[in-house]
Design a protein around this motif. Structure first.
Motif, PDB file in Angstrom:
ATOM      1  N   SER A   1       0.820  -1.218   0.000  1.00  0.00           N
ATOM      2  CA  SER A   1       0.000   0.000   0.000  1.00  0.00           C
ATOM      3  C   SER A   1       0.851   1.265   0.000  1.00  0.00           C
ATOM      4  CB  SER A   1      -0.906   0.045   1.239  1.00  0.00           C
ATOM      5  OG  SER A   1      -1.785  -1.025   1.216  1.00  0.00           O
ATOM      6  N   LEU A   2       1.907   1.256   0.789  1.00  0.00           N
ATOM      7  CA  LEU A   2       2.778   2.441   0.852  1.00  0.00           C
ATOM      8  C   LEU A   2       3.452   2.694  -0.493  1.00  0.00           C
ATOM      9  CD1 LEU A   2       4.403   1.867   4.362  1.00  0.00           C
ATOM     10  CD2 LEU A   2       3.215   3.972   3.678  1.00  0.00           C
ATOM     11  N   MET A   3       3.904   1.622  -1.151  1.00  0.00           N
ATOM     12  CA  MET A   3       4.517   1.774  -2.476  1.00  0.00           C
ATOM     13  C   MET A   3       3.500   2.396  -3.439  1.00  0.00           C
ATOM     14  SD  MET A   3       7.727   0.676  -2.937  1.00  0.00           S
ATOM     15  CE  MET A   3       7.863   0.404  -4.694  1.00  0.00           C
ATOM     16  N   LYS A   4       2.273   1.890  -3.391  1.00  0.00           N
ATOM     17  CA  LYS A   4       1.245   2.372  -4.314  1.00  0.00           C
ATOM     18  C   LYS A   4       0.916   3.837  -4.042  1.00  0.00           C
ATOM     19  CE  LYS A   4      -1.809  -0.606  -5.963  1.00  0.00           C
ATOM     20  NZ  LYS A   4      -2.735  -1.748  -6.218  1.00  0.00           N
ATOM     21  N   GLU A   5       0.836   4.165  -2.765  1.00  0.00           N
ATOM     22  CA  GLU A   5       0.506   5.534  -2.381  1.00  0.00           C
ATOM     23  C   GLU A   5       1.639   6.499  -2.754  1.00  0.00           C
ATOM     24  OE1 GLU A   5      -0.244   5.880   1.825  1.00  0.00           O
ATOM     25  OE2 GLU A   5       0.036   8.075   1.752  1.00  0.00           O
ATOM     26  N   LEU A   6       2.843   6.163  -2.351  1.00  0.00           N
ATOM     27  CA  LEU A   6       3.970   7.082  -2.582  1.00  0.00           C
ATOM     28  C   LEU A   6       4.243   7.274  -4.067  1.00  0.00           C
ATOM     29  CD1 LEU A   6       6.350   5.819   0.248  1.00  0.00           C
ATOM     30  CD2 LEU A   6       5.339   8.113   0.108  1.00  0.00           C
ATOM     31  N   LEU A   7       4.054   6.220  -4.854  1.00  0.00           N
ATOM     32  CA  LEU A   7       4.316   6.320  -6.293  1.00  0.00           C
ATOM     33  C   LEU A   7       3.062   6.703  -7.077  1.00  0.00           C
ATOM     34  CD1 LEU A   7       6.743   3.300  -6.791  1.00  0.00           C
ATOM     35  CD2 LEU A   7       7.257   5.682  -7.341  1.00  0.00           C
ATOM     36  N   ASP A   8       1.963   6.914  -6.376  1.00  0.00           N
ATOM     37  CA  ASP A   8       0.697   7.309  -7.004  1.00  0.00           C
ATOM     38  C   ASP A   8       0.377   6.381  -8.181  1.00  0.00           C
ATOM     39  OD1 ASP A   8      -1.571   8.756  -7.381  1.00  0.00           O
ATOM     40  OD2 ASP A   8      -0.618  10.374  -8.519  1.00  0.00           O
ATOM     41  N   MET A   9       0.378   5.111  -7.869  1.00  0.00           N
ATOM     42  CA  MET A   9       0.249   4.053  -8.879  1.00  0.00           C
ATOM     43  C   MET A   9      -1.199   3.831  -9.307  1.00  0.00           C
ATOM     44  SD  MET A   9       2.281   0.608  -7.887  1.00  0.00           S
ATOM     45  CE  MET A   9       3.665   1.223  -6.965  1.00  0.00           C
ATOM     46  N   PRO A  10      -1.426   3.441 -10.562  1.00  0.00           N
ATOM     47  CA  PRO A  10      -2.782   3.029 -10.937  1.00  0.00           C
ATOM     48  C   PRO A  10      -3.263   1.910 -10.003  1.00  0.00           C
ATOM     49  CG  PRO A  10      -1.362   3.141 -12.890  1.00  0.00           C
ATOM     50  CD  PRO A  10      -0.483   3.338 -11.693  1.00  0.00           C
TER      51      PRO A  10
END
Lengths: 362, 362
Positions: free
Chosen positions: A56-65
């Motif tokens: 989740s943190l990776m997705k949030e920080l990288l603003d991932m689809p």
């Protein structure tokens, strides 16, 4: 305890001291469970929470689809050099590689052992001191993917703007600059990064994947070699490298607490500027390897007037608490790796040391 | 800190507390170098010394032939399931698998995706409650290797005497019992073990190899998939999982300090006996899964009269500081994993708890 030094190693590399402190406090006993995290089942709730939060943190920080997935694998980026073509470069297809350094070349060579891989561009001619211009990149008629290396650790070059090629799936090795700046993840179909530079300790590779890419993947491979297996089993098909993933979790929280990627980017620009300014101030003494417009914010590479002076620079640096400055043999000279976790003060200290060194030896 | 519990998880599993304490003391600063080991270059002298010592300790403790090599790889034993046939099961050859549990079966299935793999024997018919007798094992005419699993974690069976087949190279997955007893390494051409049961934390796989085996290996593979690469580069072709290897180093020193494999073997026999004696004392209540003569010293598996009682057993055990006793779904019931690092007191405490439990619920 030795006084903490500024560690310029290229990877494994310096980690945020706060992260090390937090990890050390929970080393013997995690979550008051009467055991270390290193002893906990990867099927248990404590670990599951860590891994889910890390994704989740990776997705949030990288603003991932939303539909992108984050996988945790072993074997380092070098294993990804092989897994990418094993999964996607099927007989009758071809893939294009942009060769901008030693690791990019290794990625290409592994692919060439597996299927038809083309060099779409190479900057080997000038010992990888630059990246190719868009018009130099010659894609084949219908590549299944284009592979690039976002930052070249050994040579100290970095794509200032990451290229894209219309609808062609883009695969990137971002081992040495992931999380160091903002970029558009949706431009990529697959990104991989060994953790030991900007994400955590050695021992885990983070893979970001658009699951749509799996539709055309080779399923005739050993199960453990398929990205599909990791997507479908949430990276828990077999035992993941638990502790390395936990450390990545702490590093991501540290990034978030410190302002996320926009703040990392600003800070990394500031940090690199201290050092590049000295190169520009003393161009007769410090010869930067990378051409100016391709300079990396992560690895600063330069030569001194002689190998003797370079050896003295490394040795005196170490005496002054500036450790790990010896360059890679492919370039020689000096390399300062200044990933996210290198404090601003470390770069300032190196810049000051460089100025003093010119005064004494220039 | 929570009071330290007895941790019966099957892996990641309990580690010697002395090892955790030593690791925690050097976590922030290693060898007075002003940095954590997690931040040190894998090309530096501090790390090199650790890795070399780890290989030496493995060779010494296992009394290995001098020319054998110890490799450190990522990806877990599941990756070895694929790498072994990728390297050695070339077209026109065949390999034989002895299928004695879920992991043995997975190893066979990966091989069957790569080449001609035969099941030389299987004990699936009785849900892997035993190992095959020598005369049940039907080798093919000229296998390039025979693969076996020395201890079956899920089912709780273990080869009491490891078989050999004349000159046929023997490959073994020893993930769950390596370093738990003496055995003749020279009988094997390749041994692999995920660290997270008897060697250290998750994140590194130890491979023991007779380099002679490489003469017939497939060199048409990606470089990173070849054992040859790891042998020729002392496991430093790419960045190894540094911290996990350091923990293995500490565990091996702990084994040596505590008398080596002969002492581990005696202690493991003593530990397992406490629990098996209770099974034998209350055969109507505790039904061991493994047939007696194949009982594992590492994983004790048994059922109770009902699933309700099993759930109560697991829950009450946890309340009494006996954690991780739930069996794998393939067997159900209870599994107590009692690797090297499980103290004798943990096994005594479990045996006492089991006796009390019969009195209350029998």
């Amino acid at each position: 305890m030795g006084e903490r030094v500024y560690n310029f190693y290229p990877g494994p590399a310096t980690l945020p001291y706060e992260v090390l402190e937090e990890a050390s406090q929970s080393f013997l006993d995690f979550n008051h469970k009467g055991m270390s995290l290193l002893e906990m089942s990867h099927r248990g709730k404590d670990y599951e929470a860590i891994q889910n939060e890390t994704e989740s943190l990776m997705k949030e920080l990288l603003d991932m689809p939303d539909h992108y997935r984050v996988l945790f694998m072993g074997g380092g980026a070098s294993t990804q050099f092989a897994l990418v073509p094993m999964n996607f470069l099927k007989p009758g297809t071809e893939a294009d590689y942009i060769v901008t350094g030693s690791f990019a070349k290794k990625a290409y060579e592994e692919a060439a052992k597996i299927g038809k891989a083309n060099i779409a561009a190479s900057t080997k001619g000038s010992n990888f001191d630059r990246l190719p211009a868009k018009e130099e990149i010659k894609l084949s008629a219908s590549p299944v993917y284009v592979h690039l290396t976002s930052n070249n650790t050994i040579y100290g070059t970095q794509w200032q703007e990451l290229p894209s090629f219309g609808g062609v799936p883009l695969v990137a090795d971002m081992s040495s600059d992931i999380m160091s700046r903002r970029f558009d993840v949706s431009q990529f179909s697959l990104i991989y990064a060994g953790a030991q530079k900007n994400l955590g300790p050695a021992g885990v590779t983070v893979v970001i994947i658009d699951p749509g890419l799996l539709e055309k993947a080779n399923t005739d491979l050993p199960v453990i070699m398929q990205y599909k297996t990791f997507v479908e089993n949430d990276s828990l098909y077999n035992t993941p490298p638990v502790y390395a993933i936990y450390m990545v979790n702490l590093v991501l929280k540290w990034i978030k607490k410190n302002g996320g990627l926009a703040a990392m980017e600003r800070r990394n620009q500031e940090k690199a500027k201290y050092i590049y300014d000295v190169l520009d101030q003393y161009p007769e003494f410090y010869k930067g390897h990378a051409q100016k417009e391709y300079r990396s914010l992560m690895n600063v590479t330069f030569r001194l007037p002689s190998e003797e002076l370079e050896a003295t620079f490394v040795a005196e640096g170490a005496k002054n608490g500036l450790v790990g400055l010896k360059g890679h043999r492919s370039v020689g000279g000096i390399r300062a790796s200044i990933y996210n976790a290198m404090p601003v003060e470390g770069c300032k200290a190196l810049a000051e040391f460089m100025k003093e060194f010119v005064k004494k030896n220039g």
